[in-house]
Write a protein that holds these residues in place. Structure first.
Motif, short mmCIF file in Angstrom:
data_model
loop_
_atom_site.label_atom_id
_atom_site.label_comp_id
_atom_site.label_asym_id
_atom_site.label_seq_id
_atom_site.Cartn_x
_atom_site.Cartn_y
_atom_site.Cartn_z
N PHE A 108 -77.90 146.43 19.47
CA PHE A 108 -78.93 146.81 20.44
C PHE A 108 -80.16 145.90 20.35
CE2 PHE A 108 -76.63 150.93 20.18
CZ PHE A 108 -76.31 151.04 21.53
N GLY A 109 -80.51 145.49 19.13
CA GLY A 109 -81.65 144.59 18.98
C GLY A 109 -81.39 143.24 19.61
N LEU A 110 -80.16 142.72 19.46
CA LEU A 110 -79.81 141.45 20.09
C LEU A 110 -79.84 141.57 21.61
CD1 LEU A 110 -78.75 138.54 19.97
CD2 LEU A 110 -76.44 139.47 19.70
N ALA A 111 -79.31 142.69 22.13
CA ALA A 111 -79.31 142.90 23.58
C ALA A 111 -80.74 142.99 24.11
CB ALA A 111 -78.53 144.17 23.92
N LEU A 112 -81.59 143.72 23.42
CA LEU A 112 -82.99 143.83 23.86
C LEU A 112 -83.70 142.49 23.81
CD1 LEU A 112 -84.39 147.19 22.40
CD2 LEU A 112 -84.26 146.50 24.80
N ALA A 113 -83.46 141.73 22.74
CA ALA A 113 -84.11 140.42 22.62
C ALA A 113 -83.69 139.50 23.75
CB ALA A 113 -83.77 139.81 21.26
N LEU A 114 -82.41 139.53 24.13
CA LEU A 114 -81.94 138.69 25.23
C LEU A 114 -82.58 139.10 26.56
CD1 LEU A 114 -78.14 138.44 24.33
CD2 LEU A 114 -79.86 136.63 24.11
N VAL A 115 -82.78 140.40 26.74
CA VAL A 115 -83.37 140.89 28.00
C VAL A 115 -84.83 140.49 28.10
CG1 VAL A 115 -84.01 142.95 29.29
CG2 VAL A 115 -81.72 142.77 28.28
N ILE A 116 -85.61 140.79 27.05
CA ILE A 116 -87.06 140.53 27.13
C ILE A 116 -87.38 139.06 26.92
CG2 ILE A 116 -87.66 142.86 26.40
CD1 ILE A 116 -88.10 141.87 23.61
N ASN A 117 -86.37 138.25 26.63
CA ASN A 117 -86.59 136.80 26.56
C ASN A 117 -86.57 136.17 27.95
OD1 ASN A 117 -86.94 134.33 25.04
ND2 ASN A 117 -84.82 133.84 25.57
N GLU A 118 -86.00 136.90 28.91
CA GLU A 118 -85.96 136.39 30.28
C GLU A 118 -87.35 136.52 30.92
OE1 GLU A 118 -83.39 134.90 31.61
OE2 GLU A 118 -82.11 135.24 29.84
N THR A 119 -87.52 135.80 32.01
CA THR A 119 -88.79 135.85 32.75
C THR A 119 -88.67 136.85 33.90
OG1 THR A 119 -89.21 133.52 32.23
CG2 THR A 119 -90.46 134.49 34.05
N PHE A 194 -84.94 144.17 14.69
CA PHE A 194 -84.03 143.09 15.06
C PHE A 194 -84.51 142.37 16.31
CE2 PHE A 194 -81.21 145.47 12.28
CZ PHE A 194 -80.49 144.47 11.65
N ALA A 195 -85.01 143.13 17.27
CA ALA A 195 -85.48 142.51 18.52
C ALA A 195 -86.61 141.53 18.25
CB ALA A 195 -85.92 143.59 19.50
N ILE A 196 -87.52 141.87 17.36
CA ILE A 196 -88.66 140.99 17.05
C ILE A 196 -88.19 139.69 16.42
CG2 ILE A 196 -90.72 140.74 15.62
CD1 ILE A 196 -91.14 143.77 15.95
N LEU A 197 -87.35 139.79 15.39
CA LEU A 197 -86.91 138.57 14.70
C LEU A 197 -86.04 137.70 15.59
CD1 LEU A 197 -86.07 139.77 11.07
CD2 LEU A 197 -88.08 138.56 11.88
N ILE A 198 -85.13 138.32 16.32
CA ILE A 198 -84.21 137.54 17.16
C ILE A 198 -84.96 136.91 18.32
CG2 ILE A 198 -82.20 137.70 18.68
CD1 ILE A 198 -81.09 139.81 16.78
N LEU A 199 -85.92 137.63 18.91
CA LEU A 199 -86.70 137.08 20.01
C LEU A 199 -87.49 135.86 19.54
CD1 LEU A 199 -87.78 137.20 22.91
CD2 LEU A 199 -89.56 138.76 22.08
N ALA A 200 -88.07 135.92 18.35
CA ALA A 200 -88.82 134.78 17.83
C ALA A 200 -87.93 133.55 17.68
CB ALA A 200 -89.45 135.14 16.49
N ASP A 201 -86.67 133.75 17.28
CA ASP A 201 -85.75 132.62 17.14
C ASP A 201 -85.23 132.16 18.50
OD1 ASP A 201 -84.72 130.80 15.42
OD2 ASP A 201 -82.96 131.96 14.85
N LEU A 202 -85.07 133.08 19.43
CA LEU A 202 -84.61 132.70 20.76
C LEU A 202 -85.59 131.74 21.44
CD1 LEU A 202 -83.17 136.00 22.30
CD2 LEU A 202 -81.92 133.88 21.88
N GLN A 203 -86.86 131.98 21.24
CA GLN A 203 -87.87 131.17 21.91
C GLN A 203 -87.96 129.75 21.35
OE1 GLN A 203 -91.41 133.59 21.54
NE2 GLN A 203 -90.95 134.72 23.41
N SER A 204 -87.31 129.52 20.23
CA SER A 204 -87.31 128.17 19.65
C SER A 204 -86.13 127.33 20.12
CB SER A 204 -87.31 128.25 18.12
OG SER A 204 -86.10 128.83 17.65
N ILE A 205 -85.21 127.91 20.89
CA ILE A 205 -84.06 127.16 21.39
C ILE A 205 -84.49 126.32 22.59
CG2 ILE A 205 -81.71 127.32 22.28
CD1 ILE A 205 -81.43 130.01 20.96
N SER A 206 -84.17 125.06 22.57
CA SER A 206 -84.55 124.15 23.66
C SER A 206 -83.78 124.49 24.93
CB SER A 206 -84.29 122.70 23.25
OG SER A 206 -84.55 121.84 24.33
N GLY A 207 -84.49 124.53 26.04
CA GLY A 207 -83.83 124.79 27.32
C GLY A 207 -82.92 123.66 27.77
N ASP A 208 -83.12 122.46 27.20
CA ASP A 208 -82.26 121.33 27.57
C ASP A 208 -80.81 121.58 27.18
OD1 ASP A 208 -84.52 120.11 28.49
OD2 ASP A 208 -84.86 118.93 26.66
#
Length: 315
Positions: A108-119, A194-208
């Protein structure tokens, strides 16, 4: 043509000496140790001394209500622990609790992080709402869920109104439902971690990377498996290990929500330690239980990190 040659030193000249290294003053030699001394003292006071005290008391029969019966018993507390059925029952439930909680919180934390990482519109408010349960204390979380599970004014009443269940019954009073009721309450508090830690790592992935994969024809699922998950590997390993240790040591929520009941069906090992050491005042036996929990956590943590490292090297 004139050739310049360097004159040889006289035969009786003393040999050239190597440059002398500057000797360190005593103050310079002791400075690093003096700077590390405060941390070493704090580590000794707050880590080594408590562990040593637990080991010491585990070898004694120590009950403050019966001082005349106290004394050195050696390994008797450990042998009594191995014959204690409630110890094995609590240990088995603790493993079940950790596996279910950490797995569901990760998903659930991974799913939430993926959702709130979107714009999207209102993303900042959504993130605040997702992270807010993590700021609530364990006792307050329990109070909220006790009100929800209240058979008179809580969620059970509305289920009974809809024809599901009976009036005056609570999910916490039945062994079959108490476990999942406690799991749901802890999920509400643990998923944001989990959402906090995973979201912080998601934002470091290059969009390229995603753009290149999309050009190559990779779909959303393929990009998630090939780019997102490998990048989140270290964050997932760290978060699952930390959360597993915390869930293993979970006392506040289960103690105030179920108290280990009904019928010891939600009794974890730390909760059993609290019952023996705090309620029954059997500090010797409680120390032996604590040492068993400490060794189990140490072995499981080292094994988990070793398996994670071995899996990373084989890739």
């Amino acid at each position: 043509m004139t050739v310049l040659t360097r004159a040889a030193p006289p035969a009786d000249a003393p040999p050239a000496r190597a440059p002398r290294q500057k000797r360190r003053r005593p103050r310079e030699r002791w400075t690093p140790y003096l700077l590390l001394a405060p941390a070493g003292i704090l580590l000794t006071v707050f880590l080594v001394y408590p562990i040593g005290s637990v080991v010491y008391y585990s070898l004694y029969k120590y009950n403050v209500t019966k001082p005349w019966d106290n004394g050195f018993v050696g390994l008797d507390n450990y042998t009594a622990m191995l014959r204690d059925d409630l110890f094995w029952q609590s240990l088995l439930f603790t493993g079940q609790w950790v596996v279910v909680e950490v797995s569901l919180q990760l998903v659930f934390g991974l799913a939430l992080a993926l959702v709130i990482n979107e714009t999207f519109v209102g993303r900042a408010i959504s993130r605040a709402l997702v992270f807010s349960p993590w700021a609530v204390s364990g006792v307050l979380t329990t109070t909220i869920w006790l009100l929800i599970y209240n058979p008179t004014t809580g969620f059970g009443r509305y289920l009974a109104d809809a024809g599901i269940g009976e009036y005056g019954t609570s999910l916490l009073t039945e062994p079959g439902t108490a476990f999942w009721a406690a799991v749901l309450a802890e999920l509400w508090r643990g998923v944001p971690f989990f959402a906090i830690l995973i979201l912080a790592d998601l934002q470091s992935i290059s969009g390229d990377l995603y753009e290149a994969a999309e050009v190559d024809g990779a779909g959303r699922f393929r990009r998630f498996v090939s780019i997102t998950l490998p990048h989140l590997r270290n964050a997932i390993i760290l978060s699952t290990l930390l959360r597993a240790v915390w869930e293993f040591n979970n006392v506040d929520l289960l103690y105030t929500l179920t108290g280990g009941g009904p019928g010891n069906s939600t009794m974890t090992l730390p909760l059993y330690v609290a019952r023996k050491a705090v309620d029954a005042k059997e500090f010797g036996y409680g120390s032996a239980l604590t040492m068993s929990a400490f060794l189990i956590l140490a072995v499981c943590s080292v094994t988990y990190l070793w398996l994670a490292r071995a899996g990373k090297e084989t890739q």
